[in-house]
Design a protein around this motif. Structure first.
Motif, mmCIF file in Angstrom:
data_model
loop_
_atom_site.group_PDB
_atom_site.id
_atom_site.type_symbol
_atom_site.label_atom_id
_atom_site.label_comp_id
_atom_site.label_asym_id
_atom_site.label_seq_id
_atom_site.Cartn_x
_atom_site.Cartn_y
_atom_site.Cartn_z
ATOM 1 N N ALA A 233 0.836 -1.203 0.000
ATOM 2 C CA ALA A 233 0.000 0.000 0.000
ATOM 3 C C ALA A 233 0.870 1.252 0.000
ATOM 4 N N GLY A 234 1.941 1.238 0.785
ATOM 5 C CA GLY A 234 2.859 2.373 0.810
ATOM 6 C C GLY A 234 3.518 2.611 -0.541
ATOM 7 N N LEU A 235 3.923 1.533 -1.198
ATOM 8 C CA LEU A 235 4.543 1.660 -2.516
ATOM 9 C C LEU A 235 3.572 2.261 -3.529
ATOM 10 N N ARG A 236 2.335 1.790 -3.508
ATOM 11 C CA ARG A 236 1.352 2.312 -4.453
ATOM 12 C C ARG A 236 1.035 3.781 -4.141
ATOM 13 N N TRP A 237 0.989 4.123 -2.874
ATOM 14 C CA TRP A 237 0.714 5.514 -2.486
ATOM 15 C C TRP A 237 1.839 6.448 -2.948
ATOM 16 N N VAL A 238 3.084 5.986 -2.790
ATOM 17 C CA VAL A 238 4.235 6.813 -3.169
ATOM 18 C C VAL A 238 4.374 6.898 -4.687
ATOM 19 N N LEU A 239 4.174 5.782 -5.388
ATOM 20 C CA LEU A 239 4.451 5.732 -6.821
ATOM 21 C C LEU A 239 3.289 6.249 -7.672
#
Length: 240
Positions: A233-239
């Motif tokens: 979820a963090g990766l998708r939020w950042v990217l």
């Protein structure tokens, strides 16, 4: 209060575990038609089981077809699920469905528990265990597999090339691929409910010579998938 979404998640997870646990039972238990079947068959069975679970879930009340508290957590962190209460209800339904599916596997293979002597084969029908017992490494393995699962599902949902109609089939193929590639270390649960609820069923059911339910390991397929879901979820939020 029980909701339509809970009904869909319950029925989807019930079918998922019945078919997923069922293929493991067919391969692991003695004197079945599939005794001694390959790792390829088990992973294919799980891929199809998830596909069927998503189809059942989304056609019986849940627009999400999560089937997995880790996926539900990731969607909450990304704002798809609006409230903690909704998340809690879905996770409860997922747990109950996974437990029910495990009980149905036990019933479907009832005579085979007695003729199977190895307690590890019996437990493998219900829950995961590591090929090499190294708890930190096992958590990392589960987290990596879950990051791939959640991140890839998110990419599929947002892809202009993929329609909602084909999504369940692609998710099934994704689970199959992850199992073949990353399932070696732990059998990658990637789903806390998929491991914990059937482990409880193993503990409660009157299975002859079943041995330990290995509660000392039970936290790994809970912590690893939840950690992986948060990272994805963090990766998708950042990217994005």
């Amino acid at each position: 209060m029980w909701t339509d979404v809970m009904t869909g998640e319950f029925l989807g997870t019930t079918l998922m575990i019945l078919l997923g646990g069922g293929v493991v039972a067919n391969a692991m238990l003695r004197k079945t038609k599939g005794t001694g079947s390959s790792w390829l068959m088990i992973n294919a069975g799980w891929g199809f089981a998830v596909m069927v679970g998503v189809l059942v879930s989304t056609s019986t009340g849940s627009p999400y077809g999560d089937l997995n508290p880790a996926v539900t957590l990731a969607k909450y962190l990304l704002g798809v699920h609006a409230s903690v209460l909704e998340v809690a209800r879905m996770m409860l339904a997922e747990m109950l469905g996974c437990f029910t599916g495990a009980v149905l596997v036990w019933a479907a293979y009832y005579p085979h528990w007695k003729v199977t002597r190895d307690p590890l084969r019996k437990r493998a029908v219900f829950c995961t265990d590591p090929a090499v017992d190294s708890r930190l490494a096992n958590v990392v393995s589960e987290a990596i597999a879950t990051v791939v699962l959640v991140f890839a599902i998110g990419s599929m949902v947002n892809s202009e090339l993929i329609t909602d109609r084909v999504l369940p089939y692609l998710i099934g193929a994704l689970v199959w691929a992850i199992g073949l590639s990353l399932g070696g270390p732990t059998g990658n649960a990637m789903n806390p409910a998929r491991d914990l609820a059937p482990r409880v069923a193993h503990w409660l059911l009157p299975i002859p010579g079943k041995g330990s339910s290995d509660w000392g390991y039970a936290w790994v397929p809970i912590a690893g998938p939840l950690l992986g879901a948060a990272v994805a979820a963090g990766l998708r939020w950042v990217l994005f």
